[in-house]
Design a protein around this motif. Structure first.
Motif, PDB file in Angstrom:
ATOM      1  N   GLY A 153       0.815  -1.215   0.000  1.00  0.00           N
ATOM      2  CA  GLY A 153       0.000   0.000   0.000  1.00  0.00           C
ATOM      3  C   GLY A 153       0.844   1.259   0.000  1.00  0.00           C
ATOM      4  N   PHE A 154       2.139   1.112   0.243  1.00  0.00           N
ATOM      5  CA  PHE A 154       3.016   2.296   0.266  1.00  0.00           C
ATOM      6  C   PHE A 154       4.131   2.192  -0.781  1.00  0.00           C
ATOM      7  CE2 PHE A 154       0.980   2.373   4.423  1.00  0.00           C
ATOM      8  CZ  PHE A 154       0.514   3.683   4.426  1.00  0.00           C
ATOM      9  N   GLU A 155       3.826   1.499  -1.867  1.00  0.00           N
ATOM     10  CA  GLU A 155       4.818   1.333  -2.933  1.00  0.00           C
ATOM     11  C   GLU A 155       5.149   2.672  -3.589  1.00  0.00           C
ATOM     12  OE1 GLU A 155       2.012  -0.335  -2.652  1.00  0.00           O
ATOM     13  OE2 GLU A 155       2.539  -2.450  -2.391  1.00  0.00           O
ATOM     14  N   LYS A 156       4.212   3.607  -3.491  1.00  0.00           N
ATOM     15  CA  LYS A 156       4.452   4.909  -4.131  1.00  0.00           C
ATOM     16  C   LYS A 156       4.642   6.024  -3.100  1.00  0.00           C
ATOM     17  CE  LYS A 156       2.307   3.862  -8.451  1.00  0.00           C
ATOM     18  NZ  LYS A 156       1.165   3.979  -9.328  1.00  0.00           N
ATOM     19  N   LEU A 157       5.005   5.640  -1.911  1.00  0.00           N
ATOM     20  CA  LEU A 157       5.250   6.642  -0.857  1.00  0.00           C
ATOM     21  C   LEU A 157       6.323   7.629  -1.320  1.00  0.00           C
ATOM     22  CD1 LEU A 157       4.552   7.301   2.159  1.00  0.00           C
ATOM     23  CD2 LEU A 157       6.619   6.033   2.774  1.00  0.00           C
ATOM     24  N   GLN A 158       6.145   8.898  -0.960  1.00  0.00           N
ATOM     25  CA  GLN A 158       7.102   9.932  -1.360  1.00  0.00           C
ATOM     26  C   GLN A 158       7.754  10.565  -0.125  1.00  0.00           C
ATOM     27  OE1 GLN A 158       7.656  11.063  -4.660  1.00  0.00           O
ATOM     28  NE2 GLN A 158       6.389   9.343  -5.305  1.00  0.00           N
ATOM     29  N   ALA A 159       8.992  10.956  -0.280  1.00  0.00           N
ATOM     30  CA  ALA A 159       9.661  11.810   0.710  1.00  0.00           C
ATOM     31  C   ALA A 159      10.510  12.786  -0.100  1.00  0.00           C
ATOM     32  CB  ALA A 159      10.506  10.982   1.665  1.00  0.00           C
ATOM     33  N   PRO A 160       9.849  13.764  -0.703  1.00  0.00           N
ATOM     34  CA  PRO A 160      10.550  14.634  -1.650  1.00  0.00           C
ATOM     35  C   PRO A 160      11.627  15.486  -0.973  1.00  0.00           C
ATOM     36  CG  PRO A 160       8.147  14.935  -1.743  1.00  0.00           C
ATOM     37  CD  PRO A 160       8.443  14.128  -0.534  1.00  0.00           C
ATOM     38  N   PRO A 186       5.861   7.609   9.881  1.00  0.00           N
ATOM     39  CA  PRO A 186       4.421   7.838  10.088  1.00  0.00           C
ATOM     40  C   PRO A 186       3.926   9.162   9.505  1.00  0.00           C
ATOM     41  CG  PRO A 186       5.390   6.928  12.073  1.00  0.00           C
ATOM     42  CD  PRO A 186       6.530   7.194  11.132  1.00  0.00           C
ATOM     43  N   LEU A 187       4.709  10.210   9.645  1.00  0.00           N
ATOM     44  CA  LEU A 187       4.285  11.501   9.093  1.00  0.00           C
ATOM     45  C   LEU A 187       4.307  11.476   7.560  1.00  0.00           C
ATOM     46  CD1 LEU A 187       3.252  14.276   9.696  1.00  0.00           C
ATOM     47  CD2 LEU A 187       5.582  15.045  10.145  1.00  0.00           C
ATOM     48  N   TRP A 188       5.290  10.811   6.997  1.00  0.00           N
ATOM     49  CA  TRP A 188       5.303  10.669   5.527  1.00  0.00           C
ATOM     50  C   TRP A 188       4.016   9.990   5.059  1.00  0.00           C
ATOM     51  CZ3 TRP A 188      10.738   7.984   4.461  1.00  0.00           C
ATOM     52  CH2 TRP A 188      11.762   8.832   4.918  1.00  0.00           C
ATOM     53  N   LYS A 189       3.627   8.974   5.805  1.00  0.00           N
ATOM     54  CA  LYS A 189       2.428   8.213   5.406  1.00  0.00           C
ATOM     55  C   LYS A 189       1.170   9.082   5.505  1.00  0.00           C
ATOM     56  CE  LYS A 189       3.968   3.518   6.475  1.00  0.00           C
ATOM     57  NZ  LYS A 189       3.847   2.380   7.408  1.00  0.00           N
ATOM     58  N   ILE A 190       1.081   9.838   6.574  1.00  0.00           N
ATOM     59  CA  ILE A 190      -0.089  10.717   6.731  1.00  0.00           C
ATOM     60  C   ILE A 190      -0.148  11.705   5.567  1.00  0.00           C
ATOM     61  CG2 ILE A 190      -1.071  12.582   8.145  1.00  0.00           C
ATOM     62  CD1 ILE A 190       0.091  11.056  10.614  1.00  0.00           C
ATOM     63  N   LEU A 191       0.982  12.320   5.269  1.00  0.00           N
ATOM     64  CA  LEU A 191       1.016  13.305   4.186  1.00  0.00           C
ATOM     65  C   LEU A 191       0.690  12.642   2.841  1.00  0.00           C
ATOM     66  CD1 LEU A 191       4.186  15.242   5.420  1.00  0.00           C
ATOM     67  CD2 LEU A 191       1.841  16.113   5.405  1.00  0.00           C
ATOM     68  N   HIS A 192       1.132  11.414   2.690  1.00  0.00           N
ATOM     69  CA  HIS A 192       0.856  10.651   1.462  1.00  0.00           C
ATOM     70  C   HIS A 192      -0.641  10.380   1.347  1.00  0.00           C
ATOM     71  CE1 HIS A 192       1.423   7.608  -1.639  1.00  0.00           C
ATOM     72  NE2 HIS A 192       0.736   6.754  -0.893  1.00  0.00           N
ATOM     73  N   LEU A 193      -1.234   9.918   2.447  1.00  0.00           N
ATOM     74  CA  LEU A 193      -2.645   9.522   2.403  1.00  0.00           C
ATOM     75  C   LEU A 193      -3.584  10.711   2.209  1.00  0.00           C
ATOM     76  CD1 LEU A 193      -2.558   6.758   5.173  1.00  0.00           C
ATOM     77  CD2 LEU A 193      -2.838   6.433   2.699  1.00  0.00           C
ATOM     78  N   VAL A 194      -3.183  11.885   2.687  1.00  0.00           N
ATOM     79  CA  VAL A 194      -4.055  13.061   2.488  1.00  0.00           C
ATOM     80  C   VAL A 194      -3.694  13.802   1.191  1.00  0.00           C
ATOM     81  CG1 VAL A 194      -4.455  13.383   4.958  1.00  0.00           C
ATOM     82  CG2 VAL A 194      -2.608  14.662   3.845  1.00  0.00           C
ATOM     83  N   GLY A 195      -2.697  13.303   0.487  1.00  0.00           N
ATOM     84  CA  GLY A 195      -2.322  13.916  -0.791  1.00  0.00           C
ATOM     85  C   GLY A 195      -1.665  15.280  -0.644  1.00  0.00           C
ATOM     86  N   ALA A 196      -0.939  15.489   0.441  1.00  0.00           N
ATOM     87  CA  ALA A 196      -0.308  16.801   0.679  1.00  0.00           C
ATOM     88  C   ALA A 196       0.858  17.031  -0.278  1.00  0.00           C
ATOM     89  CB  ALA A 196       0.180  16.883   2.114  1.00  0.00           C
ATOM     90  N   ASP A 197       1.002  18.285  -0.662  1.00  0.00           N
ATOM     91  CA  ASP A 197       2.116  18.690  -1.524  1.00  0.00           C
ATOM     92  C   ASP A 197       3.219  19.220  -0.602  1.00  0.00           C
ATOM     93  OD1 ASP A 197       3.736  19.655  -3.527  1.00  0.00           O
ATOM     94  OD2 ASP A 197       2.550  21.491  -3.823  1.00  0.00           O
ATOM     95  N   TRP A 198       4.245  18.402  -0.369  1.00  0.00           N
ATOM     96  CA  TRP A 198       5.241  18.779   0.640  1.00  0.00           C
ATOM     97  C   TRP A 198       6.651  18.447   0.178  1.00  0.00           C
ATOM     98  CZ3 TRP A 198       8.503  15.418   3.549  1.00  0.00           C
ATOM     99  CH2 TRP A 198       8.313  14.055   3.330  1.00  0.00           C
ATOM    100  N   THR A 199       7.604  18.981   0.892  1.00  0.00           N
ATOM    101  CA  THR A 199       8.997  18.627   0.627  1.00  0.00           C
ATOM    102  C   THR A 199       9.847  18.812   1.885  1.00  0.00           C
ATOM    103  OG1 THR A 199      10.879  19.013  -0.859  1.00  0.00           O
ATOM    104  CG2 THR A 199       9.718  20.974  -0.090  1.00  0.00           C
ATOM    105  N   TYR A 200      10.919  18.046   1.946  1.00  0.00           N
ATOM    106  CA  TYR A 200      12.005  18.370   2.858  1.00  0.00           C
ATOM    107  C   TYR A 200      12.944  19.295   2.103  1.00  0.00           C
ATOM    108  CZ  TYR A 200      11.338  14.501   6.274  1.00  0.00           C
ATOM    109  OH  TYR A 200      10.889  13.653   7.269  1.00  0.00           O
ATOM    110  N   GLY A 201      13.798  19.990   2.834  1.00  0.00           N
ATOM    111  CA  GLY A 201      14.865  20.743   2.195  1.00  0.00           C
ATOM    112  C   GLY A 201      16.195  20.088   2.538  1.00  0.00           C
ATOM    113  N   SER A 202      17.146  20.181   1.626  1.00  0.00           N
ATOM    114  CA  SER A 202      18.474  19.662   1.984  1.00  0.00           C
ATOM    115  C   SER A 202      19.162  20.609   2.959  1.00  0.00           C
ATOM    116  CB  SER A 202      19.334  19.465   0.730  1.00  0.00           C
ATOM    117  OG  SER A 202      19.408  20.671  -0.003  1.00  0.00           O
ATOM    118  N   LYS A 203      18.730  21.870   2.950  1.00  0.00           N
ATOM    119  CA  LYS A 203      19.268  22.848   3.907  1.00  0.00           C
ATOM    120  C   LYS A 203      18.143  23.281   4.866  1.00  0.00           C
ATOM    121  CE  LYS A 203      22.154  25.054   0.351  1.00  0.00           C
ATOM    122  NZ  LYS A 203      23.432  24.435   0.576  1.00  0.00           N
ATOM    123  N   GLY A 204      18.551  23.688   6.053  1.00  0.00           N
ATOM    124  CA  GLY A 204      17.604  24.307   6.992  1.00  0.00           C
ATOM    125  C   GLY A 204      16.460  23.426   7.438  1.00  0.00           C
ATOM    126  N   TRP A 205      16.647  22.097   7.382  1.00  0.00           N
ATOM    127  CA  TRP A 205      15.521  21.209   7.695  1.00  0.00           C
ATOM    128  C   TRP A 205      15.399  20.880   9.190  1.00  0.00           C
ATOM    129  CZ3 TRP A 205      17.433  16.947  10.110  1.00  0.00           C
ATOM    130  CH2 TRP A 205      18.761  16.600   9.842  1.00  0.00           C
TER     131      TRP A 205
END
Ligand code: SF4
Ligand code: SF4
Length: 243
Positions: A153-160, A186-205
């Motif tokens: 169910g999480f084959e397409k999970l994203q962590a941009p 868990p937070l990645w999954k929540i954001l995935h399931l609600v279809g949130a448009d999100w990203t991590y940053g390589s800086k300042g995260w």
């Protein structure tokens, strides 16, 4: 003080007394503290080191600077501000605590807080654990790959990472990638399931800011600026702070 006696020397030089006066409402004086104890009753740090916010304020009022600069309690206030809301005179005790911390010699400040502040200033990641951009990317990609391969169910999970114009810029406590990387999922999954448009940053995260806790104003400002720039550079609309 209930269990130990502190001598008050007449004419003793006091820094924090003036600061206490500045923290009082306009026209107020220290007699405005009713010693009602409301501040102490809801304070999570009451009772630690035989101290509470009312005693701490009273010590400042009595000019006991040396004691304020040596009681470990100065580092136990969580800055939650509950006492201000409870106080009928609206006395800003965390403001006093912050001033006291700022005047502690750096070498006497709690090592964990001081070193975390200094570590966070080393990389643009702002990680208090000293994680650099490369290691951060590696951990996120590694954990993501494993979840995709093993969890149905999480084959397409994203962590941009560094996704331009994402709506949310998500930050992350520095500890998880180093000590408990799976805790990020868990937070990645929540954001995935609600279809949130999100990203991590390589800086300042990194979510935390230990320079704030030790009242290192320059460090605090620098870290805040690096984080704000990271969000702006990606064009994100909302900075999601998980701390
Ligand atoms: S709540 Fe305010 S008035 Fe009451 S003891 Fe605390 S600081 Fe003083
Ligand atoms: S701000 Fe500090 S002193 Fe005030 S209630 Fe919170 S922990 Fe206690």
């Amino acid at each position: 003080m209930s269990s130990h006696v502190i001598d008050v020397e007449p004419g003793r030089k006091s820094t924090f007394k003036d600061q206490v006066m500045a923290l009082l409402p306009e026209g107020g004086n220290l007699n405005m503290c009713l010693t009602c104890g409301l501040c102490s009753s809801g304070c999570p740090a009451t009772g630690l080191e035989d101290m509470d916010p009312r005693k701490f304020l009273r010590m400042a009022a009595l000019g006991l600077d040396d004691e304020l600069l040596s009681t470990p309690w100065a580092w136990m206030c969580s800055m939650c501000q509950r006492c201000i809301h409870a106080c009928p005179m609206k006395i800003d005790i965390p403001g006093l605590v912050a001033n006291v911390r700022r005047h502690w010699p750096k070498e006497n400040q709690p090592k964990g807080i001081r070193e975390s502040c200094e570590m966070a200033l080393k990389h643009d990641t702002c990680s208090a654990m000293g994680t650099n951009e490369e290691d951060w990317r590696f951990v996120v990609e590694d954990v993501l790959e494993e979840i995709r391969e093993t969890q149905e169910g999480f084959e397409k999970l994203q962590a941009p990472m560094d996704k331009k114009d994402a709506h949310f810029f998500l930050n992350q406590n520095s500890r998880e990638p180093v000590t408990e990387p799976d805790e990020m999922v868990p937070l990645w999954k929540i954001l995935h399931l609600v279809g949130a448009d999100w990203t991590y940053g390589s800086k300042g995260w990194a979510a935390e800011n230990y320079c704030l806790f030790c009242q290192d104003f320059e460090g605090w400002e620098k870290i805040t600026q690096v984080k704000a720039k990271a969000v702006d550079d990606l064009g994100c609309k909302v900075w999601l702070n998980t701390e």
